[in-house]
Design an enzyme around this catalytic site. Structure first.
Site, mmCIF file in Angstrom:
data_model
loop_
_atom_site.group_PDB
_atom_site.id
_atom_site.type_symbol
_atom_site.label_atom_id
_atom_site.label_comp_id
_atom_site.label_asym_id
_atom_site.label_seq_id
_atom_site.Cartn_x
_atom_site.Cartn_y
_atom_site.Cartn_z
ATOM 1 N N HIS A 77 0.847 -1.205 0.000
ATOM 2 C CA HIS A 77 0.000 0.000 0.000
ATOM 3 C C HIS A 77 0.880 1.251 0.000
ATOM 4 O O HIS A 77 0.673 2.174 -0.791
ATOM 5 C CB HIS A 77 -0.926 -0.012 1.217
ATOM 6 C CG HIS A 77 -1.495 1.332 1.601
ATOM 7 N ND1 HIS A 77 -2.511 1.937 0.893
ATOM 8 C CD2 HIS A 77 -1.179 2.201 2.596
ATOM 9 C CE1 HIS A 77 -2.801 3.114 1.461
ATOM 10 N NE2 HIS A 77 -2.002 3.301 2.486
ATOM 11 N N ASP A 106 6.664 22.732 -25.507
ATOM 12 C CA ASP A 106 6.612 21.362 -24.995
ATOM 13 C C ASP A 106 7.690 21.227 -23.933
ATOM 14 O O ASP A 106 8.385 22.191 -23.621
ATOM 15 C CB ASP A 106 6.852 20.352 -26.142
ATOM 16 C CG ASP A 106 6.228 18.988 -25.849
ATOM 17 O OD1 ASP A 106 6.459 18.473 -24.743
ATOM 18 O OD2 ASP A 106 5.509 18.464 -26.710
ATOM 19 N N TRP A 142 7.485 -0.546 4.044
ATOM 20 C CA TRP A 142 7.997 0.094 2.828
ATOM 21 C C TRP A 142 9.404 0.634 3.038
ATOM 22 O O TRP A 142 10.121 0.890 2.072
ATOM 23 C CB TRP A 142 7.063 1.223 2.380
ATOM 24 C CG TRP A 142 7.246 2.519 3.101
ATOM 25 C CD1 TRP A 142 6.739 2.863 4.310
ATOM 26 C CD2 TRP A 142 8.007 3.657 2.668
ATOM 27 N NE1 TRP A 142 7.137 4.127 4.657
ATOM 28 C CE2 TRP A 142 7.905 4.642 3.666
ATOM 29 C CE3 TRP A 142 8.760 3.935 1.522
ATOM 30 C CZ2 TRP A 142 8.534 5.887 3.556
ATOM 31 C CZ3 TRP A 142 9.385 5.188 1.424
ATOM 32 C CH2 TRP A 142 9.261 6.131 2.432
ATOM 33 N N SER A 169 12.650 6.473 -13.304
ATOM 34 C CA SER A 169 11.581 7.254 -13.921
ATOM 35 C C SER A 169 11.490 8.642 -13.303
ATOM 36 O O SER A 169 11.402 9.646 -14.013
ATOM 37 C CB SER A 169 10.250 6.519 -13.751
ATOM 38 O OG SER A 169 9.179 7.397 -13.944
ATOM 39 N N SER A 170 11.533 8.709 -11.977
ATOM 40 C CA SER A 170 11.336 10.030 -11.379
ATOM 41 C C SER A 170 12.559 10.911 -11.573
ATOM 42 O O SER A 170 12.426 12.131 -11.694
ATOM 43 C CB SER A 170 10.938 9.919 -9.907
ATOM 44 O OG SER A 170 11.809 9.070 -9.234
ATOM 45 N N HIS A 253 13.725 11.532 4.063
ATOM 46 C CA HIS A 253 13.135 12.793 4.468
ATOM 47 C C HIS A 253 12.967 13.782 3.321
ATOM 48 O O HIS A 253 11.897 14.357 3.179
ATOM 49 C CB HIS A 253 13.772 13.417 5.698
ATOM 50 C CG HIS A 253 12.778 14.337 6.331
ATOM 51 N ND1 HIS A 253 11.716 13.875 7.058
ATOM 52 C CD2 HIS A 253 12.592 15.661 6.210
ATOM 53 C CE1 HIS A 253 10.934 14.884 7.384
ATOM 54 N NE2 HIS A 253 11.436 15.982 6.897
ATOM 55 N N GLU A 255 12.314 12.908 0.499
ATOM 56 C CA GLU A 255 11.177 12.312 -0.207
ATOM 57 C C GLU A 255 9.837 12.875 0.292
ATOM 58 O O GLU A 255 8.940 13.124 -0.511
ATOM 59 C CB GLU A 255 11.215 10.791 -0.045
ATOM 60 C CG GLU A 255 9.972 10.053 -0.521
ATOM 61 C CD GLU A 255 9.796 10.052 -2.034
ATOM 62 O OE1 GLU A 255 10.766 10.359 -2.749
ATOM 63 O OE2 GLU A 255 8.682 9.751 -2.485
ATOM 64 N N TYR A 257 9.210 15.762 1.281
ATOM 65 C CA TYR A 257 8.994 17.090 0.692
ATOM 66 C C TYR A 257 8.803 17.006 -0.812
ATOM 67 O O TYR A 257 8.152 17.863 -1.411
ATOM 68 C CB TYR A 257 10.115 18.052 1.095
ATOM 69 C CG TYR A 257 10.040 18.294 2.579
ATOM 70 C CD1 TYR A 257 8.990 19.040 3.097
ATOM 71 C CD2 TYR A 257 10.918 17.704 3.451
ATOM 72 C CE1 TYR A 257 8.850 19.209 4.453
ATOM 73 C CE2 TYR A 257 10.782 17.863 4.816
ATOM 74 C CZ TYR A 257 9.749 18.615 5.305
ATOM 75 O OH TYR A 257 9.596 18.756 6.655
ATOM 76 N N SER A 268 -0.924 27.627 -3.707
ATOM 77 C CA SER A 268 -0.575 29.021 -3.995
ATOM 78 C C SER A 268 -1.133 29.493 -5.324
ATOM 79 O O SER A 268 -1.117 30.693 -5.615
ATOM 80 C CB SER A 268 0.950 29.191 -4.010
ATOM 81 O OG SER A 268 1.489 28.784 -2.783
ATOM 82 N N HIS A 302 15.470 12.101 12.649
ATOM 83 C CA HIS A 302 14.293 12.189 13.516
ATOM 84 C C HIS A 302 13.325 11.035 13.262
ATOM 85 O O HIS A 302 12.390 10.834 14.016
ATOM 86 C CB HIS A 302 13.589 13.554 13.396
ATOM 87 C CG HIS A 302 12.948 13.817 12.072
ATOM 88 N ND1 HIS A 302 12.781 15.079 11.565
ATOM 89 C CD2 HIS A 302 12.446 12.993 11.142
ATOM 90 C CE1 HIS A 302 12.191 14.990 10.395
ATOM 91 N NE2 HIS A 302 11.975 13.739 10.121
ATOM 92 N N HIS A 303 13.578 10.253 12.190
ATOM 93 C CA HIS A 303 12.775 9.052 11.971
ATOM 94 C C HIS A 303 13.278 7.890 12.825
ATOM 95 O O HIS A 303 12.673 6.826 12.816
ATOM 96 C CB HIS A 303 12.831 8.644 10.499
ATOM 97 C CG HIS A 303 12.195 9.641 9.583
ATOM 98 N ND1 HIS A 303 10.870 9.587 9.251
ATOM 99 C CD2 HIS A 303 12.692 10.723 8.946
ATOM 100 C CE1 HIS A 303 10.585 10.598 8.442
ATOM 101 N NE2 HIS A 303 11.666 11.300 8.242
ATOM 102 N N THR A 328 7.433 26.628 6.951
ATOM 103 C CA THR A 328 6.099 26.094 6.682
ATOM 104 C C THR A 328 5.051 27.044 7.243
ATOM 105 O O THR A 328 4.014 27.297 6.609
ATOM 106 C CB THR A 328 5.941 24.687 7.298
ATOM 107 O OG1 THR A 328 7.098 23.932 6.977
ATOM 108 C CG2 THR A 328 4.723 23.987 6.745
ATOM 109 N N LYS A 331 4.398 29.879 4.965
ATOM 110 C CA LYS A 331 3.484 29.545 3.874
ATOM 111 C C LYS A 331 2.031 29.607 4.322
ATOM 112 O O LYS A 331 1.190 30.222 3.658
ATOM 113 C CB LYS A 331 3.801 28.147 3.335
ATOM 114 C CG LYS A 331 5.035 28.133 2.474
ATOM 115 C CD LYS A 331 5.399 26.742 2.068
ATOM 116 C CE LYS A 331 6.529 26.784 1.071
ATOM 117 N NZ LYS A 331 6.125 27.375 -0.211
ATOM 118 N N ARG A 450 1.808 0.310 15.232
ATOM 119 C CA ARG A 450 1.441 0.224 13.821
ATOM 120 C C ARG A 450 1.874 -1.132 13.260
ATOM 121 O O ARG A 450 2.605 -1.872 13.895
ATOM 122 C CB ARG A 450 2.068 1.372 13.035
ATOM 123 C CG ARG A 450 3.560 1.409 13.107
ATOM 124 C CD ARG A 450 4.157 2.692 12.528
ATOM 125 N NE ARG A 450 4.099 2.710 11.070
ATOM 126 C CZ ARG A 450 4.998 3.311 10.296
ATOM 127 N NH1 ARG A 450 6.022 3.959 10.839
ATOM 128 N NH2 ARG A 450 4.877 3.318 9.001
#
Lengths: 532, 191
Positions: A77, A106, A142, A169-170, A253, A255, A257, A268, A302-303, A328, A331, A450
């Site tokens: 998932h 293009d 994951w 790809s990315s 991390h 990732e 963002y 915005s 921090h993870h 943040t 924003k 979890r």
């Protein structure tokens, strides 16, 4: 590359039809559509897996699935939603919108663009095929922590190569975005006039090319540890499994963002349109995005506060993490200031954008709580973490994707969508998503871990409520498909500007826009600064 | 811009970005040695100090302080060994070299080679703890049913912070992934 140079740009008139058109297309709009369709399909596949999880957790005890399969569901998932739904959706929006927003015909590298999309169906065939393999799909989470992930059966190499493909790809998509924005802007489109969606995507693209290769390295090390006798993460050979966590989160991390920065750009764009006011603090938005991107590279541990870091390390990662709240907050302040004393209307894109601002901020606050080391020791690996990242990813990233779809759908199709159904979709989603995820805060604070298929009875009530929310939220998303389908098929004709308060180059093109966006660059006088 | 020069510019930018991608892939691998260097410099992760025998002998013994050193042993899951310290703890003066014995038994029907991985807690103390001789420096090869006593010679640096009075030295034995030549002849049966 040299072949591309020899016959450039001369395939306007003869594109093949049917399937071959989509397989061979180098058009940014076609490829954008493909990305968005893939993302939508993956959203429903990942969503179905989430419903398996929530069905099992409806009551304590084992009802529907075996624990191993349950763990596969949580793992796949996450991979499907992150790499299959949100990231391709952002690349799809980038493809569709960036050339139109900067006055380019293009994307800069159209063939690379075709490849970067067509890798993805192969990547997800590899990944999803593991569900049907003996031994089952990857079930170690994951994050792929060794040594657990190394116990994955036949699915393991499929997992690794799928991640490699998604990464390739990315990265290709990111390179294309940067080259396009750096080299293809219309005359007069200076960097500080770029719409914020373009700005946030540029920053996202740099995060991608800096972090995804590190993930590719980490999973390659897992692969060689498993099959080629290396011991990067095996203590028996002098390696260290905790090192994987450091390398993984050095990617992981940035990732998060990558998943959320383009959302900031979307909000915005939408808020000023429906507030009929220029965006408050354009340049502070740009700098805040860049600051968030920089900070994302120095907060990874921090993870993993609970791995046993020295005090100095925990303090460093706590302070830098909490520091992210400042840009943040800038924003959120700017969005609220944009709405202040404005003439707002509440069409569906604006409703989803407002939902984003409120609910993403809740997710940000729970993130702050998790960022504080001493309390993280209690929250670590509980449902509180699950609640936190679903607030920032579902009511954050996904809500903004839905908002963006409603916002630009009339531009893409030339038809207005069904506003009544859109609003119904919003209200069903926003209520059910809170029923789904808010109780998970309570479960986490009460100590429910979890990634488990069963739980003690004291967690039963909130789990049942959460599961009810999950099913309502999941099935509400079918409405989204109905709205899109109806809008593609027909509906009230959309004007070029579509929304009364819309500003920007994409709104100067007719709806739907021509196959090639700006064959000749737009007049510099039509380019407005920032969001206005 | 002319289309051709624009294409050239696009390719140049793309090549630069591809280079960045490759560099970052290399950086992922570079994190491995960086991680080890960082741990050694800071003493994190239980990496112990690096005094050699001569340096250890040159330390002045601090007769006024007594440090308790505890021993913890583990055998990784699935490894057919028993492994224990002969004493569970000793009291030592900082600067004085001490020898303790550990005992390992291979109760499998086949020879097994193992690696012992040490770790010192609290990790702020790890760099003040040096082993001048240790069975963990090399692989240990035990024949079927063999029992061996293995010495560790260690010294606690007198510079050990005042607030630390107890150290724990932990060892975990892992079955070797790359058995040395002596183990070559006997391939253990795998299930």
């Amino acid at each position: 590359m040299s072949e591309a140079a020899s016959h450039h740009d001369d395939h306007h008139d003869h594109h093949p039809s049917g399937l071959m058109r989509w397989l061979t297309t180098t058009n940014h709009k076609d490829i954008g559509t493909l990305y968005l369709l893939l993302a939508l399909v993956m959203f429903f596949i990942g969503g179905a897996m989430a419903l398996v999880i929530r069905a099992e957790l409806f009551q304590p005890g084992l009802q529907f699935v075996q624990p191993q399969f349950f763990n596969s569901m949580t793992t796949v998932h996450a991979l499907v939603m992150i790499f299959g739904a949100v990231m391709p959706a952002w690349t799809g929006f980038a493809n569709w919108m960036i050339p139109m927003m900067i006055g380019a015909p293009d994307m800069a590298l159209p063939r690379l663009n075709n490849w970067s999309f067509w890798i993805l169906p192969f990547a997800f065939t590899l990944l999803l095929s593991t569900v049907f393999m003996p031994g089952g799909a990857p079930a170690g989470g994951w994050t792929m922590y060794p040594p657990l992930v190394l116990q994955t059966g036949a699915a393991f190499p499929f997992l690794i190569f799928a991640v490699h493909f998604m990464g390739a790809s990315s990265i290709a998509g990111a390179i294309n975005v940067i080259v396009t924005v750096f080299n293809m802007r219309a005359p007069g489109m200076t960097l500080m006039k770029l719409p914020l969606f373009v700005w946030t995507w540029i920053i996202t693209a740099f995060l991608l090319i800096a972090s995804i290769p590190v993930l590719a390295g980490a999973v390659t090390m897992l692969l060689t540890d498993k099959f080629f006798g290396t011991s990067f993460f095996s203590a028996a050979g002098g390696g260290d499994p905790v090192m994987f966590q450091h390398i993984f989160w050095f990617f992981g991390h940035p990732e998060v963002y990558i998943l959320i920065l383009p959302a900031f750009g979307i909000i915005s764009a939408i808020v000023p349109t429906f507030a009929r006011k220029p965006l408050f603090g354009y340049s502070s938005m740009v700098y805040a995005s860049a600051a968030i991107a920089f900070l994302s590279f120095i907060v990874w541990a921090h993870h993993m506060f609970t791995v046993g870091m020295p005090l100095a390390g925990e303090l460093f990662f706590m302070y830098t993490t909490v520091l992210i709240a400042v840009p943040t907050g800038v924003k959120v302040f700017n969005w609220v200031a944009t709405m202040w004393h404005s003439s707002m209307t509440f069409e569906t894109p604006m409703l989803f954008a407002l939902g984003f601002i409120v609910l993403f901020t809740i997710g940000g606050f729970s993130g702050l709580m998790l960022g504080v080391t001493p309390v993280d020791f209690q929250y670590h690996d509980t449902y509180f973490v699950v609640a936190h990242f679903h607030y920032v990813l579902v009511t954050g990233a996904v809500f903004s994707l839905i908002a963006a779809t409603y916002f630009w759908l009339p531009k893409w199709t030339g038809h207005m969508y069904d506003e009544k159904l859109g609003k119904l979709h919003f209200w069903l989603s926003v209520i059910s998503v809170n029923v789904l995820f808010f109780p998970q805060h309570f479960l986490g604070l009460a100590g429910m871990p979890r990634r488990i298929p069963d739980y003690s009875v004291q967690f039963a009530d909130w789990n049942m409520i959460s599961s009810i929310g999950a099913f309502v939220f999941g099935f509400s998303q079918l409405l989204f498909v109905v709205v899109i389908w109806k809008c593609v098929k027909g509906g009230e004709k959309a004007t070029a500007q579509v929304w009364e308060g819309a500003h920007g180059l994409e709104w100067t093109l007719p709806s739907p826009p021509p196959y090639h966006s700006f064959e000749t660059p737009p007049e510099p006088s039509t380019i407005e600064g920032g969001m206005r | 811009m002319e289309p051709d020069s624009r294409q050239a510019a696009n390719r140049r930018t793309a090549r630069k970005l591809l280079l960045v991608t490759c560099v970052m892939f290399g950086f992922g691998y570079a994190l491995v040695p960086l991680y080890n260097v960082f741990c050694e410099v800071t003493g994190l992760n239980g990496k112990t100090g690096r005094l050699n025998e001569a340096q250890a002998a040159a330390l002045t013994v601090d007769e006024d302080r007594l440090i308790t050193v505890e021993f913890v042993t583990n055998v990784n899951a699935g490894m057919p060994w028993e492994f224990r310290p002969m004493v569970s703890k000793v009291q030592v003066h900082p600067g004085a070299e001490t020898v303790v014995e550990f005992e390992a038994t291979n109760f499998a029907q086949w020879p097994v080679t193992g690696n012992a991985v040490p770790s010192v807690s609290p990790n702020t103390a790890a760099r003040y703890f040096s082993k001048t001789e240790c069975f963990c420096f090399t692989q240990q090869h035990l024949d079927a049913g063999e029992t061996r006593q293995m010495p560790v010679r260690f010294v606690v640096d007198p510079k050990l912070p005042e607030d630390i009075s107890t150290l724990t030295l932990g060892y975990t034995f892992f079955e070797s992934l790359q058995p040395d030549e002596t183990a070559e002849a006997a391939d253990p049966p795998r299930s």
